[in-house]
Design an enzyme around this catalytic site. Structure first.
Site, PDB file in Angstrom:
ATOM      1  N   THR A   1      -6.605   5.857 -12.255  1.00 33.28           N
ATOM      2  CA  THR A   1      -5.720   5.742 -11.258  1.00 33.28           C
ATOM      3  C   THR A   1      -5.332   4.289 -11.230  1.00 33.28           C
ATOM      4  OG1 THR A   1      -5.777   5.225  -8.902  1.00 33.28           O
ATOM      5  CG2 THR A   1      -7.690   5.302  -9.756  1.00 33.28           C
ATOM      6  N   ASP A   3      -4.211   2.450  -8.991  1.00 30.74           N
ATOM      7  CA  ASP A   3      -4.899   1.941  -7.878  1.00 30.74           C
ATOM      8  C   ASP A   3      -6.082   1.040  -7.732  1.00 30.74           C
ATOM      9  OD1 ASP A   3      -2.501   2.636  -6.191  1.00 30.74           O
ATOM     10  OD2 ASP A   3      -3.588   4.373  -5.504  1.00 30.74           O
ATOM     11  N   ARG A  38      16.181 -16.895   1.644  1.00 27.40           N
ATOM     12  CA  ARG A  38      15.656 -15.778   2.471  1.00 27.40           C
ATOM     13  C   ARG A  38      14.039 -15.595   2.125  1.00 27.40           C
ATOM     14  NH1 ARG A  38      20.112 -11.658  -0.123  1.00 27.40           N
ATOM     15  NH2 ARG A  38      21.902 -12.147   1.089  1.00 27.40           N
ATOM     16  N   GLY A  46      -0.400   1.488  -3.202  1.00 27.45           N
ATOM     17  CA  GLY A  46      -1.641   1.256  -2.479  1.00 27.45           C
ATOM     18  C   GLY A  46      -1.944   1.985  -1.304  1.00 27.45           C
ATOM     19  N   ARG A  47      -2.175   3.456  -1.358  1.00 31.12           N
ATOM     20  CA  ARG A  47      -2.405   3.989  -0.075  1.00 31.12           C
ATOM     21  C   ARG A  47      -3.479   3.576   0.463  1.00 31.12           C
ATOM     22  NH1 ARG A  47      -0.629   8.756   2.041  1.00 31.12           N
ATOM     23  NH2 ARG A  47       0.393   9.561   0.266  1.00 31.12           N
ATOM     24  N   GLU A  98       1.813  -0.407   0.394  1.00 30.56           N
ATOM     25  CA  GLU A  98       2.282   0.673   1.042  1.00 30.56           C
ATOM     26  C   GLU A  98       1.300   1.243   2.227  1.00 30.56           C
ATOM     27  OE1 GLU A  98       3.194   3.809  -1.708  1.00 30.56           O
ATOM     28  OE2 GLU A  98       1.273   4.025  -2.192  1.00 30.56           O
ATOM     29  N   GLN A 150       6.266   1.630 -10.864  1.00 33.43           N
ATOM     30  CA  GLN A 150       5.258   1.150 -11.074  1.00 33.43           C
ATOM     31  C   GLN A 150       4.223   1.970 -12.052  1.00 33.43           C
ATOM     32  OE1 GLN A 150       3.400  -1.070  -7.212  1.00 33.43           O
ATOM     33  NE2 GLN A 150       5.107   0.266  -6.752  1.00 33.43           N
ATOM     34  N   ARG A 151       4.568   3.124 -12.027  1.00 40.60           N
ATOM     35  CA  ARG A 151       3.434   4.151 -12.644  1.00 40.60           C
ATOM     36  C   ARG A 151       4.087   4.420 -14.130  1.00 40.60           C
ATOM     37  NH1 ARG A 151      -0.223   6.754  -9.851  1.00 40.60           N
ATOM     38  NH2 ARG A 151      -0.005   6.934  -7.356  1.00 40.60           N
TER      39      ARG A 151
END
Length: 219
Positions: A1, A3, A38, A46-47, A98, A150-151
């Site tokens: 994973t 993550d 800006r 990242g759940r 996220e 990203q994956r």
């Protein structure tokens, strides 16, 4: 994973590559933020675990980082950004996971995906934070969501070596008949750990790591 949320291993392969992709994006966004004066919000994957956001935020010198593990303190974020503008910094970068919990978005009617998880693409964390910042500080603020870019891509050197080493260890575990184990890296050693320990609970960002990041942010 990617993550990095498996327990009893320091790193999962894929994490370094994914974080590297996100860091490259952050570095590029910093150029735009400076030139256009800006504030930019970069939403990364990242759940439930904010390892990617934490590492990218620290490495990129972000002005704030939001994680699933830490309740969002909007006022603290705005105060940090405001202080830096008062010191003459006319641009800024916020790195947001996220999975950051946003009460205004996490309602009972939130859409679910095929696995019963909240559909993160509909939550638009980066866009939400950008709106809050622009309305509160009066500074033009944009958001960028990297998503599944990203994956993919070419693995980093670290991930290539790690993948090779855990592959060798996995083959050794099979040869030895040592079943129910996952090959994991702990320090510099690759060892076998019980699958129940590795996958039973998620490895999330400790509060201590978050506090270290905040100490850098507030410099």
């Amino acid at each position: 994973t990617m993550d990095n949320d498996l327990n009893h291993t320091d790193y999962t392969f894929g994490f370094d590559t994914a974080a590297g992709v996100a860091l490259d994006a952050a570095d590029r966004l910093l150029d735009t933020a400076r030139s256009h004066r800006r504030i930019l919000v970069l939403e990364v994957m990242g759940r439930h675990a904010g390892w990617v956001a934490l590492h990218v935020g620290i490495a990129a010198g972000a002005d704030w980082i939001t994680l699933p593990e830490i309740p969002l303190d909007t006022q603290a974020m705005l105060s940090a950004l405001r202080r830096k503008r008062e010191r003459g910094k006319t641009w800024g970068l916020v790195v947001a996971s996220e999975g950051t919990e946003l009460p205004a978005l996490d309602t009972d009617d939130v859409q679910l995906d095929a696995f019963g998880h909240a559909s993160l693409s509909k939550r638009a964390v980066g866009e939400y934070l950008a709106t809050e910042i622009e309305q509160s500080l009066g500074v033009e603020t944009r958001s960028v969501t990297l998503g599944h870019v990203q994956r993919g891509g070419t693995p980093s050197l670290f991930d290539r070596v790690l993948g090779s080493r855990v592959g060798i260890k996995a083959a050794d575990l099979v040869k030895e008949g040592d079943w129910g184990k996952m090959a994991a890296i702990q320090g510099t050693e690759v060892v076998g750990v019980d699958l129940e320990l590795a996958a039973g609970t998620l490895k999330t960002v400790p509060v201590k790591f978050w506090e270290e990041a905040v100490s850098l942010i507030n410099k």
